[in-house]
Design a protein around this motif. Structure first.
Motif, PDB file in Angstrom:
ATOM      1  N   ALA A   1       0.838  -1.208   0.000  1.00 52.84           N
ATOM      2  CA  ALA A   1       0.000   0.000   0.000  1.00 52.84           C
ATOM      3  C   ALA A   1       0.867   1.250   0.000  1.00 52.84           C
ATOM      4  O   ALA A   1       0.613   2.208  -0.746  1.00 52.84           O
ATOM      5  CB  ALA A   1      -0.932   0.005   1.209  1.00 52.84           C
ATOM      6  N   GLY A   2       1.898   1.249   0.833  1.00 57.32           N
ATOM      7  CA  GLY A   2       2.791   2.408   0.903  1.00 57.32           C
ATOM      8  C   GLY A   2       3.491   2.656  -0.420  1.00 57.32           C
ATOM      9  O   GLY A   2       3.551   3.791  -0.913  1.00 57.32           O
ATOM     10  N   LYS A   3       3.997   1.576  -1.020  1.00 56.77           N
ATOM     11  CA  LYS A   3       4.702   1.710  -2.298  1.00 56.77           C
ATOM     12  C   LYS A   3       3.777   2.216  -3.398  1.00 56.77           C
ATOM     13  O   LYS A   3       4.147   3.087  -4.193  1.00 56.77           O
ATOM     14  CB  LYS A   3       5.293   0.360  -2.694  1.00 56.77           C
ATOM     15  N   ALA A   4       2.546   1.687  -3.444  1.00 52.25           N
ATOM     16  CA  ALA A   4       1.591   2.092  -4.472  1.00 52.25           C
ATOM     17  C   ALA A   4       1.259   3.571  -4.365  1.00 52.25           C
ATOM     18  O   ALA A   4       1.192   4.293  -5.375  1.00 52.25           O
ATOM     19  CB  ALA A   4       0.319   1.256  -4.368  1.00 52.25           C
ATOM     20  N   LEU A   5       1.062   4.055  -3.149  1.00 48.59           N
ATOM     21  CA  LEU A   5       0.725   5.459  -2.950  1.00 48.59           C
ATOM     22  C   LEU A   5       1.905   6.368  -3.276  1.00 48.59           C
ATOM     23  O   LEU A   5       1.738   7.406  -3.931  1.00 48.59           O
ATOM     24  CB  LEU A   5       0.274   5.685  -1.505  1.00 48.59           C
ATOM     25  N   VAL A   6       3.074   5.976  -2.819  1.00 46.67           N
ATOM     26  CA  VAL A   6       4.271   6.787  -3.100  1.00 46.67           C
ATOM     27  C   VAL A   6       4.497   6.882  -4.610  1.00 46.67           C
ATOM     28  O   VAL A   6       4.784   7.962  -5.135  1.00 46.67           O
ATOM     29  CB  VAL A   6       5.505   6.193  -2.382  1.00 46.67           C
ATOM     30  N   GLU A   7       4.349   5.771  -5.304  1.00 49.56           N
ATOM     31  CA  GLU A   7       4.559   5.779  -6.759  1.00 49.56           C
ATOM     32  C   GLU A   7       3.537   6.654  -7.470  1.00 49.56           C
ATOM     33  O   GLU A   7       3.880   7.382  -8.412  1.00 49.56           O
ATOM     34  CB  GLU A   7       4.495   4.347  -7.298  1.00 49.56           C
ATOM     35  N   LYS A   8       2.289   6.590  -7.050  1.00 46.06           N
ATOM     36  CA  LYS A   8       1.244   7.409  -7.668  1.00 46.06           C
ATOM     37  C   LYS A   8       1.511   8.899  -7.431  1.00 46.06           C
ATOM     38  O   LYS A   8       1.367   9.720  -8.345  1.00 46.06           O
ATOM     39  CB  LYS A   8      -0.130   7.038  -7.111  1.00 46.06           C
ATOM     40  N   LEU A   9       1.886   9.257  -6.216  1.00 46.82           N
ATOM     41  CA  LEU A   9       2.164  10.658  -5.903  1.00 46.82           C
ATOM     42  C   LEU A   9       3.402  11.147  -6.642  1.00 46.82           C
ATOM     43  O   LEU A   9       3.431  12.256  -7.172  1.00 46.82           O
ATOM     44  CB  LEU A   9       2.331  10.835  -4.393  1.00 46.82           C
ATOM     45  N   GLN A  10       4.430  10.310  -6.677  1.00 48.97           N
ATOM     46  CA  GLN A  10       5.652  10.708  -7.390  1.00 48.97           C
ATOM     47  C   GLN A  10       5.415  10.837  -8.890  1.00 48.97           C
ATOM     48  O   GLN A  10       6.039  11.681  -9.544  1.00 48.97           O
ATOM     49  CB  GLN A  10       6.761   9.685  -7.110  1.00 48.97           C
ATOM     50  N   SER A  11       4.506  10.037  -9.438  1.00 46.67           N
ATOM     51  CA  SER A  11       4.233  10.129 -10.873  1.00 46.67           C
ATOM     52  C   SER A  11       3.609  11.470 -11.220  1.00 46.67           C
ATOM     53  O   SER A  11       3.871  12.030 -12.290  1.00 46.67           O
ATOM     54  CB  SER A  11       3.315   8.989 -11.320  1.00 46.67           C
ATOM     55  N   VAL A  12       2.799  12.013 -10.305  1.00 44.04           N
ATOM     56  CA  VAL A  12       2.226  13.342 -10.523  1.00 44.04           C
ATOM     57  C   VAL A  12       3.331  14.388 -10.532  1.00 44.04           C
ATOM     58  O   VAL A  12       3.364  15.275 -11.393  1.00 44.04           O
ATOM     59  CB  VAL A  12       1.190  13.685  -9.423  1.00 44.04           C
TER      60      VAL A  12
END
Length: 346
Positions: free
Chosen positions: A63-74
């Motif tokens: 969950a942490g990795k998925a959220l970090v990746e989504k935020l970083q992609s923005v």
């Protein structure tokens, strides 16, 4: 010879590639759903306590990795705002506000770091948890804290979603080709002229104020590209009273124009008197004294001869045309390209 097809194939504005930004709820649903699926891969053959610890650890880390990746992609999608060409930086400032954009992107950066730290901290706890309950409680606590962080940036995400939509609609300009800017009141025939001399295909109707935003067309003379920008009506009033679309037009003039084609309608069927049209030309001429300009008279097939003669007497050089029938259009394009960059149609 002027070639209009495929002249703008390689051109892209810097915000064109921005991907969809999820809401806070969508982000959490996505991350927790992925985490649950990943946890199901943990072998059920393991001793129960070990299995639970691994499942809960996997859920937190995924969950942490998925959220970090989504935020970083923005953050990674957004071009470096300070490195934008001046035109696009000011357009972005006009449409959404560059400082506001930076502030909201900063909130996402904070959230990505915080979520990453929470996931790392709680995954360590679940690995060494003393029993099933302690591991499950640690995961629930991690989810709670992660959810709280994402909900805190809900407003920032909404702002960025809205900004993405607006920025993606900015027109594509090339800053390294000769640019002709067509100016004049609404319904004088600007859209029709752009359609005749470039690849742009604007919607053209007989009602006033049909062109609602900047439109860009492209063309080619031999190996040399040029672009034509159609501006919304630059009304005869102070800059502070102009709306955002009008500000975009002014920016196009300031940063792009190698030559301004000012279009007059001597028939006055556009709905504006010649006095108002000439006042508008005077305002533009004063605001952009260093930009070459040509004056063209459209709708010559509708105008009275006396009106045409009056305009010819006012300007040492004026180009009559009918954008509807294409009469005189080549002369206008030839004169504008010559002033813009000594380009000869041949």
């Amino acid at each position: 010879m002027v070639q209009q097809k495929d002249a703008n194939k390689e051109m892209r504005q810097p915000f064109a590639g921005l991907r969809t930004i999820l809401s806070s709820k969508e982000l959490l649903d996505f991350a927790f759903s992925r985490a649950k699926k990943e946890a199901m891969k943990v072998s059920a053959k393991l001793p129960k306590e070990i299995m639970v610890r691994r499942k809960e650890t996997t859920r937190i880390e995924t969950a942490g990795k998925a959220l970090v990746e989504k935020l970083q992609s923005v953050l990674e999608d957004m071009p470096q705002l300070d490195d934008l060409p001046p035109l696009y930086r000011e357009l972005a400032d006009t449409v959404v506000g560059v400082q506001s954009l930076k502030k909201n992107l900063g909130a996402l950066k904070w959230a990505a770091i915080t979520v990453g730290n929470i996931a790392k901290s709680y995954s360590r706890r679940t690995r060494v948890a003393d029993g099933i309950d302690e591991a499950s409680n640690a995961r629930r606590s991690a989810y709670g804290r992660i959810s709280s962080v994402i909900k805190q940036i809900s407003g920032n995400l909404d702002y960025l979603r809205d900004s993405r939509s607006k920025l993606a609609k900015l027109p594509t300009f090339s800053t390294d080709v000769h640019t002709l800017v067509v100016a004049g009141y609404a319904n004088v025939g600007k859209s029709s002229l752009v359609k005749q001399i470039s690849s742009a295909k604007p919607e053209v109707d007989s009602y006033p104020f049909t062109t609602k935003e900047i439109m860009v067309g492209h063309g080619r003379v031999g190996e040399r590209l040029y672009q034509v920008v159609d501006t919304p009506g630059l009304l005869d009033r102070p800059l502070k009273n102009r709306n955002k679309i009008e500000l975009q037009a002014i920016l196009a003039l300031r940063y792009l124009a190698n030559c301004i084609i000012f279009l007059l309608d001597p028939s006055e069927t556009c709905g504006y008197s010649m006095e108002k049209q000439l006042n508008l030309f005077k305002e533009i001429d004063e605001e952009f004294p260093d930009t070459p300009k040509i004056v063209a008279m459209n709708k010559i097939d509708l105008a009275e001869k006396e009106a045409l003669e009056k305009i010819k007497a006012m300007f040492p050089e004026v180009y009559p045309l009918s954008a509807l029938t294409n009469e005189g259009v080549r002369n206008v394009l030839e004169a504008a390209l010559s002033k813009a960059g000594n380009i000869n149609l041949g």
